[in-house]
Design an enzyme around this catalytic site. Structure first.
Site, PDB file in Angstrom:
ATOM      1  N   TYR A 128     -36.817  57.100 -13.056  1.00 40.71           N
ATOM      2  CA  TYR A 128     -37.543  57.463 -14.309  1.00 40.71           C
ATOM      3  C   TYR A 128     -38.916  58.199 -14.204  1.00 40.71           C
ATOM      4  O   TYR A 128     -39.806  58.401 -14.934  1.00 40.71           O
ATOM      5  CB  TYR A 128     -38.241  55.788 -14.859  1.00 40.71           C
ATOM      6  CG  TYR A 128     -38.831  54.946 -13.901  1.00 40.71           C
ATOM      7  CD1 TYR A 128     -40.098  55.196 -13.488  1.00 40.71           C
ATOM      8  CD2 TYR A 128     -38.038  53.978 -13.320  1.00 40.71           C
ATOM      9  CE1 TYR A 128     -40.938  54.448 -12.626  1.00 40.71           C
ATOM     10  CE2 TYR A 128     -38.862  53.127 -12.479  1.00 40.71           C
ATOM     11  CZ  TYR A 128     -40.197  53.447 -11.989  1.00 40.71           C
ATOM     12  OH  TYR A 128     -40.607  52.782 -11.380  1.00 40.71           O
ATOM     13  N   LYS A 129     -39.022  58.997 -12.822  1.00 41.40           N
ATOM     14  CA  LYS A 129     -40.150  59.549 -12.596  1.00 41.40           C
ATOM     15  C   LYS A 129     -39.474  61.195 -12.885  1.00 41.40           C
ATOM     16  O   LYS A 129     -39.352  61.502 -14.111  1.00 41.40           O
ATOM     17  CB  LYS A 129     -40.600  59.306 -11.395  1.00 41.40           C
ATOM     18  CG  LYS A 129     -41.170  57.900 -11.153  1.00 41.40           C
ATOM     19  CD  LYS A 129     -41.387  57.518  -9.545  1.00 41.40           C
ATOM     20  CE  LYS A 129     -42.239  56.418  -9.650  1.00 41.40           C
ATOM     21  NZ  LYS A 129     -42.349  55.755  -8.351  1.00 41.40           N
ATOM     22  N   PHE A 157     -45.702  53.075  -0.764  1.00 44.99           N
ATOM     23  CA  PHE A 157     -45.993  52.165  -1.953  1.00 44.99           C
ATOM     24  C   PHE A 157     -45.951  50.726  -1.506  1.00 44.99           C
ATOM     25  O   PHE A 157     -44.988  50.171  -0.837  1.00 44.99           O
ATOM     26  CB  PHE A 157     -44.514  52.567  -2.897  1.00 44.99           C
ATOM     27  CG  PHE A 157     -45.063  52.435  -4.490  1.00 44.99           C
ATOM     28  CD1 PHE A 157     -45.548  53.322  -5.252  1.00 44.99           C
ATOM     29  CD2 PHE A 157     -44.818  51.105  -4.939  1.00 44.99           C
ATOM     30  CE1 PHE A 157     -46.048  52.996  -6.598  1.00 44.99           C
ATOM     31  CE2 PHE A 157     -45.160  50.762  -6.209  1.00 44.99           C
ATOM     32  CZ  PHE A 157     -45.572  51.655  -7.036  1.00 44.99           C
ATOM     33  N   ARG A 160     -54.532  61.267 -10.115  1.00 39.61           N
ATOM     34  CA  ARG A 160     -53.159  62.289  -9.594  1.00 39.61           C
ATOM     35  C   ARG A 160     -52.676  62.840 -10.865  1.00 39.61           C
ATOM     36  O   ARG A 160     -52.731  62.536 -11.790  1.00 39.61           O
ATOM     37  CB  ARG A 160     -52.079  61.170  -9.258  1.00 39.61           C
ATOM     38  CG  ARG A 160     -52.005  60.389  -8.094  1.00 39.61           C
ATOM     39  CD  ARG A 160     -50.972  59.448  -7.773  1.00 39.61           C
ATOM     40  NE  ARG A 160     -50.305  59.062  -8.941  1.00 39.61           N
ATOM     41  CZ  ARG A 160     -49.017  58.297  -9.011  1.00 39.61           C
ATOM     42  NH1 ARG A 160     -48.435  58.148  -7.676  1.00 39.61           N
ATOM     43  NH2 ARG A 160     -48.719  57.663  -9.881  1.00 39.61           N
ATOM     44  N   ASP A 195     -37.107  56.341   0.731  1.00 43.40           N
ATOM     45  CA  ASP A 195     -37.474  55.786  -0.581  1.00 43.40           C
ATOM     46  C   ASP A 195     -37.766  57.278  -0.911  1.00 43.40           C
ATOM     47  O   ASP A 195     -38.667  58.012  -0.913  1.00 43.40           O
ATOM     48  CB  ASP A 195     -38.603  54.929  -0.628  1.00 43.40           C
ATOM     49  CG  ASP A 195     -38.859  54.677  -2.117  1.00 43.40           C
ATOM     50  OD1 ASP A 195     -38.486  55.422  -3.003  1.00 43.40           O
ATOM     51  OD2 ASP A 195     -39.197  53.489  -2.406  1.00 43.40           O
TER      52      ASP A 195
HETATM   53  C1  LIG Z   1     -42.416  54.390  -8.480  1.00 39.93           C
HETATM   54  C2  LIG Z   1     -41.917  53.771  -6.924  1.00 39.93           C
HETATM   55  C3  LIG Z   1     -41.760  52.404  -6.823  1.00 39.93           C
HETATM   56  C4  LIG Z   1     -41.366  51.410  -8.010  1.00 39.93           C
HETATM   57  O1  LIG Z   1     -40.522  50.492  -7.778  1.00 39.93           O
HETATM   58  P1  LIG Z   1     -39.811  49.864  -8.962  1.00 39.93           P
HETATM   59  O2  LIG Z   1     -39.087  48.700  -8.399  1.00 39.93           O
HETATM   60  O3  LIG Z   1     -39.151  50.772  -9.888  1.00 39.93           O
HETATM   61  O4  LIG Z   1     -41.038  49.024  -9.671  1.00 39.93           O
HETATM   62  C5  LIG Z   1     -41.302  51.778  -5.738  1.00 39.93           C
HETATM   63  N1  LIG Z   1     -41.396  52.632  -4.474  1.00 39.93           N
HETATM   64  C6  LIG Z   1     -41.979  54.000  -4.570  1.00 39.93           C
HETATM   65  C7  LIG Z   1     -42.079  54.984  -3.524  1.00 39.93           C
HETATM   66  C8  LIG Z   1     -42.369  54.555  -5.839  1.00 39.93           C
HETATM   67  O5  LIG Z   1     -42.760  55.878  -5.895  1.00 39.93           O
END
Ligand SMILES: *Cc1c(COP(=O)(O)O)cnc(C)c1O
Length: 426
Positions: A238-239, A137, A386, A215
């Site tokens: 939150y996912k 990400f 997705r 992560d």
């Molecule tokens: C959803 C996600 C994030 C989101 O980060 P936030 O700090 O909550 O905005 C970061 N890294 C990965 C791999 C994600 O899937």
């Protein structure tokens, strides 16, 4: 096309009987009723981005607001709030194979990643490289770079995937050298859903004397895991955990490590209420707290995680594999002839709980899906649609109906109504 799009169900279409059969046999089917209703014809396939609202969360938040905040006021800090972030951490720990006392909820994933990466780099002075991949990400890659600079100049090596679908696992293993301070990857890649072999990479990094930071944002709550030897991890709530928009992330630190938090704050102090001007880090995961916790958002995580724990991650994973296998087979058969290709790993052992489809017209299709198709996917530039399959509330019939709705909206008259230009939020 004239008139509204047929929204199904589509009993005469390919794969229908399989969907009905799989839903009847689904041991998790009852969990769907534990979520607040959406519009009846809406199929929500974005639980990998923002999970749905558990009904129990509505009642719990009402109690927290009315009683704990409204009536008890500041007394609630002593009664429940002060330890809440660690209690939420302890509830997440078994979902990720971590021991009690090693996880705390705090900050966003991005901030947690910075804290841990910076802390890791302090533990490996003299090593100058951070290894990650180009499927990570973007926020992770930015933060690793920023942590490297803040920690005195470690640089990020980005290992490239050959096709953007399969993670470059072998190349990552080769890139780990005695100069590597930290290896940091997404356990499940946000675009393709590629699932790394956590044990293998962790073992290789450790053998080379490097630390590992996972992560778990796209795997927590849907993929069983054993953080075991892993040094550190961060993840979203939150996912697939359904903790709500902006719910605090969590950090895990192996209890054998004494990693420092770069943001020394009173919540990480060993004795916060001594109000001592000298900082002394708590001798526990509490040191990764910094300032006052967002109690309402933290509270929203509690019933949501309880629901995941009740279903059990192994059962969730079994349904997730069945759902993604089913979607891929149907997509090949029904959507392949319409220009879609599957851009997620074909081996379920290497796949998380979403499936990416590529199409040259992906953005207009996404808009048509959300608008007349009543299917919410998400879109990732330039050509990825997705489809997130959240086993607690996604049914096989949802998948069947969504795929056949997608097929029916694939005509130029309809797609031409939607602009090529991207909105600010995709
Ligand atoms: C959803 C996600 C994030 C989101 O980060 P936030 O700090 O909550 O905005 C970061 N890294 C990965 C791999 C994600 O899937």
């Amino acid at each position: 096309m004239t008139g509204p799009l047929p929204l199904g169900p589509f009993p005469d279409a390919a794969g229908y009987a399989d969907a009905v059969q799989a839903d009847l046999a689904d041991p998790l089917a009852r969990f769907r009723d534990h979520f607040a209703p959406t519009e009846p014809d809406l199929i929500y396939l974005d639980g990998n981005s923002l999970g749905r609202l558990p009904s129990a969360t509505v009642d719990h938040l009402r109690r927290v607001v009315d009683h704990e905040w409204g009536r008890a006021l500041i007394r609630s800090w002593g009664e429940r709030w002060w330890d809440l972030a660690r209690e939420v951490g302890d509830s997440i720990a078994p979902l990720i194979g971590a021991p009690a006392g090693s996880v705390v909820a705090a900050d966003s994933t991005t901030v947690g990643l910075f804290k841990l990466a910076w802390g890791a780099l302090q533990e490996r002075p003299g090593r100058s490289e951070i290894v990650t991949d180009d499927m990570n990400f973007p926020t992770d890659v930015y933060v690793l770079g920023a942590a490297g600079r803040a920690a005195g100049g470690a640089t990020v090596t980005i290992i490239e995937s050959a096709d953007g679908v399969e993670g470059p696992e072998e190349a990552i293993l080769e890139a780990i050298t005695p100069a590597t301070a930290l290896v940091s990857l997404s356990h499940v890649s946000f675009k393709s859903a590629y699932l790394y072999d956590m044990a293998r990479i962790t073992a290789a990094a450790r053998a080379a004397g490097a630390l590992v930071l996972w992560d778990l944002s796209h795997s927590v709550g849907v993929v069983p895991m054993d953080l075991g030897m892993a040094d550190m991890a961060v993840g979203c709530t939150y996912k697939y955990l359904n903790g709500g928009p902006g719910a605090p992330a969590f950090v895990y630190v192996n209890p054998a490590l004494e990693v420092d938090n770069p943001l020394h704050g009173w919540w990480g102090h060993e004795s916060p209420f001594s109000f001592d001007l000298e900082y002394a880090a708590a001798d526990s995961i509490a040191r990764f707290q910094t300032g006052t916790m967002p109690i309402l958002s933290l509270s929203a995580i509690e019933p949501a995680v309880a629901l995941v724990a009740e279903a059990g991650v192994p059962a969730i994973r079994a349904k997730s594999v069945a759902l993604t296998d089913y979607l891929i087979a149907l997509a090949d058969e029904v959507l392949g002839p319409l220009g879609f290709t599957v851009a997620s790993p074909r081996s379920s052992a290497r796949r998380g709980s979403h499936v990416s489809l590529r199409h040259d017209d992906a953005w207009r299709i996404t808009q048509a899906m959300t608008d007349v198709g009543r299917v919410v996917p998400d879109f990732r530039d330039p050509d990825n649609i997705r489809l997130g399959l959240a086993p607690l509330y996604t049914s096989f019939l949802d998948v069947h109906t969504a795929v056949h709705r997608m097929a029916t909206l694939m005509n130029d008259d309809l797609l031409n109504r939607y602009p090529e230009a991207r909105g600010a939020v995709t």
